[in-house]
Design an enzyme around this catalytic site. Sequence first.
Site, PDB file in Angstrom:
ATOM      1  N   LYS A 199      62.650  45.430  82.233  1.00  0.00           N
ATOM      2  CA  LYS A 199      62.354  46.792  81.750  1.00  0.00           C
ATOM      3  C   LYS A 199      63.174  47.088  80.493  1.00  0.00           C
ATOM      4  O   LYS A 199      62.713  47.785  79.578  1.00  0.00           O
ATOM      5  CB  LYS A 199      62.638  47.816  82.858  1.00  0.00           C
ATOM      6  N   ASN A 207      63.791  52.743  72.673  1.00  0.00           N
ATOM      7  CA  ASN A 207      64.576  53.973  72.825  1.00  0.00           C
ATOM      8  C   ASN A 207      65.620  54.053  71.718  1.00  0.00           C
ATOM      9  O   ASN A 207      65.806  55.097  71.097  1.00  0.00           O
ATOM     10  CB  ASN A 207      65.272  54.020  74.193  1.00  0.00           C
TER      11      ASN A 207
HETATM   12  N1  LIG Z   1      59.657  60.450  81.838  1.00  0.00           N
HETATM   13  C1  LIG Z   1      59.190  59.216  81.903  1.00  0.00           C
HETATM   14  O1  LIG Z   1      58.013  58.963  81.579  1.00  0.00           O
HETATM   15  C2  LIG Z   1      60.076  58.091  82.394  1.00  0.00           C
HETATM   16  C3  LIG Z   1      59.559  56.795  82.458  1.00  0.00           C
HETATM   17  C4  LIG Z   1      60.341  55.771  82.951  1.00  0.00           C
HETATM   18  C5  LIG Z   1      61.629  56.028  83.356  1.00  0.00           C
HETATM   19  N2  LIG Z   1      62.134  57.274  83.237  1.00  0.00           N
HETATM   20  C6  LIG Z   1      63.524  57.501  83.692  1.00  0.00           C
HETATM   21  O2  LIG Z   1      63.523  58.450  84.753  1.00  0.00           O
HETATM   22  C7  LIG Z   1      64.745  59.188  84.769  1.00  0.00           C
HETATM   23  C8  LIG Z   1      64.404  60.688  84.732  1.00  0.00           C
HETATM   24  O3  LIG Z   1      63.817  60.947  83.478  1.00  0.00           O
HETATM   25  P1  LIG Z   1      62.885  62.214  83.187  1.00  0.00           P
HETATM   26  O4  LIG Z   1      62.099  61.872  81.983  1.00  0.00           O
HETATM   27  O5  LIG Z   1      62.179  62.639  84.408  1.00  0.00           O
HETATM   28  O6  LIG Z   1      63.995  63.300  82.808  1.00  0.00           O
HETATM   29  P2  LIG Z   1      63.863  64.893  82.878  1.00  0.00           P
HETATM   30  O7  LIG Z   1      62.479  65.324  82.556  1.00  0.00           O
HETATM   31  O8  LIG Z   1      64.992  65.429  82.069  1.00  0.00           O
HETATM   32  O9  LIG Z   1      64.114  65.193  84.430  1.00  0.00           O
HETATM   33  C9  LIG Z   1      65.365  65.256  85.030  1.00  0.00           C
HETATM   34  C10 LIG Z   1      65.400  66.519  85.827  1.00  0.00           C
HETATM   35  O10 LIG Z   1      66.628  66.570  86.540  1.00  0.00           O
HETATM   36  C11 LIG Z   1      66.988  67.952  86.636  1.00  0.00           C
HETATM   37  N3  LIG Z   1      68.398  68.110  86.918  1.00  0.00           N
HETATM   38  C12 LIG Z   1      69.467  67.849  86.145  1.00  0.00           C
HETATM   39  N4  LIG Z   1      70.610  68.160  86.776  1.00  0.00           N
HETATM   40  C13 LIG Z   1      70.260  68.657  87.987  1.00  0.00           C
HETATM   41  C14 LIG Z   1      70.983  69.186  89.084  1.00  0.00           C
HETATM   42  N5  LIG Z   1      72.284  69.257  89.056  1.00  0.00           N
HETATM   43  N6  LIG Z   1      70.279  69.602  90.154  1.00  0.00           N
HETATM   44  C15 LIG Z   1      68.941  69.547  90.178  1.00  0.00           C
HETATM   45  N7  LIG Z   1      68.198  69.069  89.163  1.00  0.00           N
HETATM   46  C16 LIG Z   1      68.847  68.629  88.080  1.00  0.00           C
HETATM   47  C17 LIG Z   1      66.640  68.511  85.278  1.00  0.00           C
HETATM   48  O11 LIG Z   1      66.527  69.909  85.381  1.00  0.00           O
HETATM   49  P3  LIG Z   1      66.795  70.867  84.111  1.00  0.00           P
HETATM   50  O12 LIG Z   1      65.597  70.645  83.242  1.00  0.00           O
HETATM   51  O13 LIG Z   1      66.883  72.203  84.709  1.00  0.00           O
HETATM   52  O14 LIG Z   1      68.063  70.370  83.480  1.00  0.00           O
HETATM   53  C18 LIG Z   1      65.334  67.788  84.968  1.00  0.00           C
HETATM   54  O15 LIG Z   1      64.228  68.558  85.325  1.00  0.00           O
HETATM   55  C19 LIG Z   1      65.534  58.687  83.573  1.00  0.00           C
HETATM   56  O16 LIG Z   1      66.425  57.676  83.963  1.00  0.00           O
HETATM   57  C20 LIG Z   1      64.453  58.091  82.655  1.00  0.00           C
HETATM   58  O17 LIG Z   1      64.964  57.104  81.767  1.00  0.00           O
HETATM   59  C21 LIG Z   1      61.401  58.330  82.787  1.00  0.00           C
HETATM   60  C1  LIG Z   2      58.175  51.934  78.757  1.00  0.00           C
HETATM   61  C2  LIG Z   2      57.561  53.308  78.978  1.00  0.00           C
HETATM   62  C3  LIG Z   2      57.406  54.044  77.681  1.00  0.00           C
HETATM   63  C4  LIG Z   2      56.146  53.128  79.468  1.00  0.00           C
HETATM   64  O1  LIG Z   2      55.996  52.122  80.343  1.00  0.00           O
HETATM   65  C5  LIG Z   2      58.372  54.119  79.979  1.00  0.00           C
HETATM   66  O2  LIG Z   2      58.407  53.407  81.159  1.00  0.00           O
HETATM   67  C6  LIG Z   2      59.793  54.456  79.546  1.00  0.00           C
HETATM   68  O3  LIG Z   2      59.948  55.355  78.711  1.00  0.00           O
HETATM   69  O4  LIG Z   2      60.737  53.847  80.069  1.00  0.00           O
END
Ligand SMILES: NC(=O)c1ccc[n+]([C@@H]2O[C@H](COP(=O)([O-])OP(=O)(O)OC[C@H]3O[C@@H](n4cnc5c(N)ncnc54)[C@H](OP(=O)(O)O)[C@@H]3O)[C@@H](O)[C@H]2O)c1
Ligand SMILES: CC(C)(CO)[C@@H](O)C(=O)[O-]
Length: 320
Positions: A199, A207
């Site tokens: 990944k 990123n």
């Molecule tokens: N988004 C994607 O497509 C994607 C894809 C692959 C991997 N990831 C991974 O998944 C993980 C999450 O990413 P994301 O994109 O979902 O981030 P995000 O949209 O920022 O979601 C994280 C959430 O956690 C909440 N949060 C933070 N502190 C908290 C607390 N103390 N109590 C309760 N809730 C809390 C935030 O709320 P607030 O908004 O109120 O701060 C936010 O809504 C990361 O490691 C990212 O790299 C994401």
């Molecule tokens: C690689 C990606 C853009 C889509 O697979 C997502 O998984 C991410 O942001 O890690």
Amino acid sequence: MCDSLTPVCDRKYAILGTGALGGFYGAKLQQAGYDVHFLLKSDYEHVSKSGLLIESKDGDFTLPQVKAYNDVEQMPQCDVVIVALKTTQNHLLPKLLPPLVKDGGVVLVLQNGLGVEEDISQIVKNVQVIGGLCFLCSNKVGAGHIRHLDYGKITLGEYTPKYDPAPLTERIQYVANDFETAGITIELATDLLLARWQKLVWNIPYNGLSVILNARTDELMTDAHTRILVEQLMNEVAAGAKTSGRVIPDSFIQTMLNYTVKMKPYRTSMKIDYDEGRPLEVEAIFGNPLRKAQAAGANLPQISCMYHQLKFLTQRNGIA
Ligand SMILES: NC(=O)c1ccc[n+]([C@@H]2O[C@H](COP(=O)([O-])OP(=O)(O)OC[C@H]3O[C@@H](n4cnc5c(N)ncnc54)[C@H](OP(=O)(O)O)[C@@H]3O)[C@@H](O)[C@H]2O)c1
Ligand SMILES: CC(C)(CO)[C@@H](O)C(=O)[O-]
């Protein structure tokens, strides 16, 4: 606990961090009939009153009522706790996880980066830690409002001490079945560490460069100079994986390059965080792999350069 063959049962899921990823997968599980408990921060009041709205390329849906919490102590103990915070908030896990996960339950880490399962295994005992690599493009665009742009597949692998390869257990099978029941494609991996390095082949170049060069994925792929840089960085990730005895063949790198060329122009989540003035997942995505490779005697000069540039940018912008 329900067995692996029960399609929908009373298995309780907790979503730690109801954002782009946690909100999407949690809503899909609830829509499929699972009992899902969502921990929120700033969106708590809105979601308690109005629920979640998911705009998805697979079909929009709303959940007018969800079980929303802003305090982990108010949540019931759950069979599966999904860690969906940004890794920058993982210092909260020693407080959040122990009251929430059932004895003998599962903590499922859906975050990007390396090494989180190892930290979690030190925080909660007598639970199984599973890692999931999410190939998902999703954004949180408003309070309780998630926009799922593309993809969604998850690769799941069991964590074992030292990340030794692990046979597939009944627990990973039932988690996989639950997600598949919710319409999510699942792939099972017997080597979580290899899956995590794979990944990173995507996350490290795109990123990092998206922030440092202020560019979308399509821009990075059409310019000849950045296209070379991306491939060089991918090869360095493969060199890093090799220090842990994991082989990432050139064919995998070519697949990732082709995958990105075909992707809709994408502003990476790290770039969105940077633009919004939020902390970046520099340590989990860059620092931990670098330190792991360095501990095995390998030098990854381009990734190291990128790590220090990102540290500079986050310090200067007050988002470290
Ligand atoms: N988004 C994607 O497509 C994607 C894809 C692959 C991997 N990831 C991974 O998944 C993980 C999450 O990413 P994301 O994109 O979902 O981030 P995000 O949209 O920022 O979601 C994280 C959430 O956690 C909440 N949060 C933070 N502190 C908290 C607390 N103390 N109590 C309760 N809730 C809390 C935030 O709320 P607030 O908004 O109120 O701060 C936010 O809504 C990361 O490691 C990212 O790299 C994401
Ligand atoms: C690689 C990606 C853009 C889509 O697979 C997502 O998984 C991410 O942001 O890690």
